[in-house]
Design an enzyme around this catalytic site. Sequence first.
Site, PDB file in Angstrom:
ATOM      1  CB  SER A 293      63.358  67.450 -88.652  1.00 36.64           C
ATOM      2  OG  SER A 293      62.584  66.885 -87.609  1.00 36.64           O
ATOM      3  CG  ASP A 294      57.589  70.802 -89.942  1.00 40.25           C
ATOM      4  OD1 ASP A 294      57.063  70.633 -88.831  1.00 40.25           O
ATOM      5  OD2 ASP A 294      57.107  71.569 -90.801  1.00 40.25           O
ATOM      6  CB  CYS A 295      56.539  67.648 -85.941  1.00 40.54           C
ATOM      7  SG  CYS A 295      57.184  68.876 -84.790  1.00 40.54           S
ATOM      8  CB  SER A 297      60.353  66.278 -91.854  1.00 41.80           C
ATOM      9  OG  SER A 297      61.043  67.049 -91.032  1.00 41.80           O
TER      10      SER A 297
END
Length: 770
Positions: A293-295, A297
């Site tokens: 995941s993006d940080c 998210s």
Amino acid sequence: MGLHKIIVITIFISFLSNIESTRPPFSCDTYNPDTIKFKFCNFSLPVDQRVDDLILRLNLDEKISQLGNTAPAIPRLNIPAYEWWSEALHGLSTEGLGLFLNRSIKGATQFPQIILTASTFDENLWYRIAQAIAREARAAYNAGELKGMTFWAPNVNILRDPRWGRAQETAGEDPMMVGKYAVAYVRGLQGDSFEGGKLKNGNLQASAGCKHLAAQDLDYWNGHHRFTFNAQVTPQDMADSFQPPFKTCVEEGKATSLMCAYSRLNGVSNCANYDLLTTTARGQWGFNGYIVSDCDSVRVMNDSHGYTAEDAIAASIKAGMDVNCGSFVQNYTRLALQAKKLQESDIDRALRNSFSIRMRLGLFNGDPRKQEYGDISPAEICRQEHQDLALEAARNGIVLLKNSAKLLPLSKIKTISLAIIGPKANDSELLLGNYAGVPCKNVSLLQGFQRDVKSIGYHPGCNFVNCTSAAIDEAVDIAKKAQHVVLVMGLDQNVERENWDRVDLGLPGQQEILIKAVAEAAVKPVIVVLVSGGPIDISFAKDNPKIGGILWIGYPGEGGSAALTQIIFGEHNPGGRLPVTWYPKEYMKIPMTDMNMRPNSSTGYPGRTYRFYKGPKVYKFGYGLSYTTYAYNITSVSPNKLYFNYQISDKTSKNDSLHNIAVSKFGSEVCNKAKISVNVVVKNKGEMAGKHPVLLFLRPSKVKDDEVPRKQLIGFKSVGLGAGEKSQIEFIVSPCEHFTRANKYGVSVIDEGKYYLVVGDKKKSVTVSI
Ligand SMILES: *[C@@H]1O[C@H](CO)[C@@H](O)[C@H](O)[C@H]1NC(C)=O
Ligand SMILES: *[C@@H]1O[C@H](CO)[C@@H](O)[C@H](O)[C@H]1NC(C)=O
Ligand SMILES: *[C@@H]1O[C@H](CO)[C@@H](O)[C@H](O)[C@H]1NC(C)=O
Ligand SMILES: *[C@@H]1O[C@H](CO)[C@@H](O)[C@H](O)[C@H]1NC(C)=O
Ligand SMILES: *[C@@H]1O[C@H](CO)[C@@H](O)[C@H](O)[C@H]1NC(C)=O
Ligand SMILES: *[C@@H]1O[C@H](CO)[C@@H](O)[C@H](O)[C@H]1NC(C)=O
Ligand SMILES: *[C@@H]1O[C@H](CO)[C@@H](O)[C@H](O)[C@H]1NC(C)=O
Ligand SMILES: *[C@@H]1O[C@H](CO)[C@@H](O)[C@H](O)[C@H]1NC(C)=O
Ligand SMILES: *[C@@H]1O[C@H](CO)[C@@H](O)[C@H](O)[C@H]1NC(C)=O
Ligand SMILES: *[C@@H]1O[C@H](CO)[C@@H](O)[C@H](O)[C@H]1NC(C)=O
């Protein structure tokens, strides 16, 4: 305690911490009989069997602990901690948590920011840069200074809107080109060959990943934030603009990670998009790696997308996410299990993907220093070859935008005084761009000029890069006294960065006023050097005869100042070409939130990128001058007629105003056979050797419909040519790939009719009958 004792203790402690810091983390120590007995440590078994064995041994708490980017050690199995988050966009970076460059390794080679490297249109150079980064990474790992070999680069979102704060990180606006960049980078970093296919046993030098899946190219604009933004994308634009770089990255590059984006795509949170992560990426593209995941998210889904914590975790893991950047999933997965929204088997699936990568990186095979990449030592970091490569990339990427009356190059011998004006002309950090690390050396543009020219007058000219106040009189004063003037203008990370999109396309604040005043006062026409990731509307300078030269240098990395002076003094012939359209300021009238690529005549929406936008431009995609001129001839196109004798019933003319056919109807055999060979002769007509990227475009003879790209890049090659030299290059064009566009349903089709293959001012026709 006597002094003697203190010294002994200090020495002992520093000895211990030395051992601690020089040993790379790894599992399955061959010298440890308690460890080596585990089946997951049996190197002769396939990775999937080893991973299954490992997962069987983990208890639930241990499993949950491994779902975040900072994965703690599992001491009873002798598995050390692992940090998934490292960055290496254009050199080893300190943006992640895996590397700090503040111990014995104090810096790493910082290559140009990607937008400039892209301007070289040189795939082999892209590949070599990634290879160098991977070697520096292994060196840092072997030295115990890097806590993971997984890198969250490259960024392959196309540069859809010129205001994007992360424009600098991209390889520009063309999906095919961004895909090629991704392939070159991923192969170079992962240890594959340039052509691909070398990593047959799946072992990796390093792991690379494409981000941000999908269509995430708005950070923070006019109150719209990537956390909450819902990108409304048509199936058509998805299929032929937003998705292709990811598809190529996976299918051809064999990337071992993908990052799902914060934003929503047509209402669905990207990290909870089963269709995208599992059906499309794993199913259709054959993705074999881990999805991160993006940080934070997943936390963002709970905070802003209407999910409870349990639902956010269950939805993202079930959709196919394997590692959460952040601690949210580690903290709350128990809740999701208790609520029966998630099963332990879902966690096992995620862990299978993540542990497979750690094994493929050789981190479960005993000491990595005794394996394939074990002899890469810290001497690799910042070595001369890497410095040279950083310089080569900067030199070949820099774009000469204007050179009236052949002002450039300046004579090094005759230039005895220069005025350098610019708020950050003496700031070496400016040259790095975002996602940087600590460079091997710090040389500002001013210091570069100081090496070559005896008398330099310097003034910042502006208070900051945003130039809310300009010191016009002082700048004019030093300009008047110098033989030549170089104005270092443009942007910096305060104007464009992650989480910060631009609000206009002009130069910030009073920069334009300053340039005009200095140009008016200077003895000779001045040189403007533009530092930026995104494009700038500099129409005023284009037409001003007092401005003789304009160079765009992107963020050129640690070799940037040498590259610039070599170009200004004619030791290198510039050949970079813009990988993005430079729009006029009026383009800002369209909202950044409008994701449509295609124009809409009923609303006056102009469309985006050179493929669809037909309005006025400051500079077009592919623009770039040099100190010489190049001439082309397309010497042959064969065949130049394509007949696909298909039944009327197969044609999709009912769906579209045009006669076309879905490429899938052809099947791979027909597609593999249908290839066109295009031969182009390029000649360097000038008196200076140069490297020149040749761009091959496809253009329909008549654009009947806004749905059809006006032009598409279908091939590019960078050729080095001596003065007066000629060279023939061949492009192999595949109609199933290059003559296609998506229809409204997102189906890839070929339109019937006449096309032109275009190189510079030359074109040759090809007709397609279906
Ligand atoms: C490792 O696996 C191989 C192949 O299955 C097997 O022959 C061998 O005995 C195993 N080694 C150990 C130490 O269990
Ligand atoms: C290096 O930087 C990191 C992050 O800022 C910090 O936690 C660490 O203590 C530093 N190490 C040294 C040796 O300075
Ligand atoms: C986040 O999740 C918690 C626990 O499931 C829930 O109580 C809370 O309402 C959620 N937050 C938002 C903003 O929806
Ligand atoms: C998870 O728990 C740790 C330890 O209590 C805490 O520091 C961290 O902020 C938590 N993270 C989230 C996203 O709740
Ligand atoms: C440029 O920066 C360097 C390093 O910070 C400094 O030593 C030098 O004095 C500066 N030069 C000018 C002209 O300000
Ligand atoms: C370059 O500048 C950075 C940031 O100021 C600094 O940490 C680093 O030590 C410098 N490197 C050299 C070789 O001077
Ligand atoms: C201009 O930039 C400086 C620092 O780079 C910043 O402190 C200041 O707030 C900015 N001013 C405006 C008006 O954006
Ligand atoms: C163009 O815009 C109009 C008005 O918003 C809309 O109804 C129409 O569907 C759009 N056309 C296309 C091709 O998107
Ligand atoms: C292209 O062809 C023309 C006509 O044959 C010839 O005069 C010209 O020199 C050729 N140019 C190049 C670059 O080969
Ligand atoms: C044609 O249109 C139908 C909907 O009317 C759609 O379901 C189908 O996928 C389209 N076929 C192609 C090849 O575009």
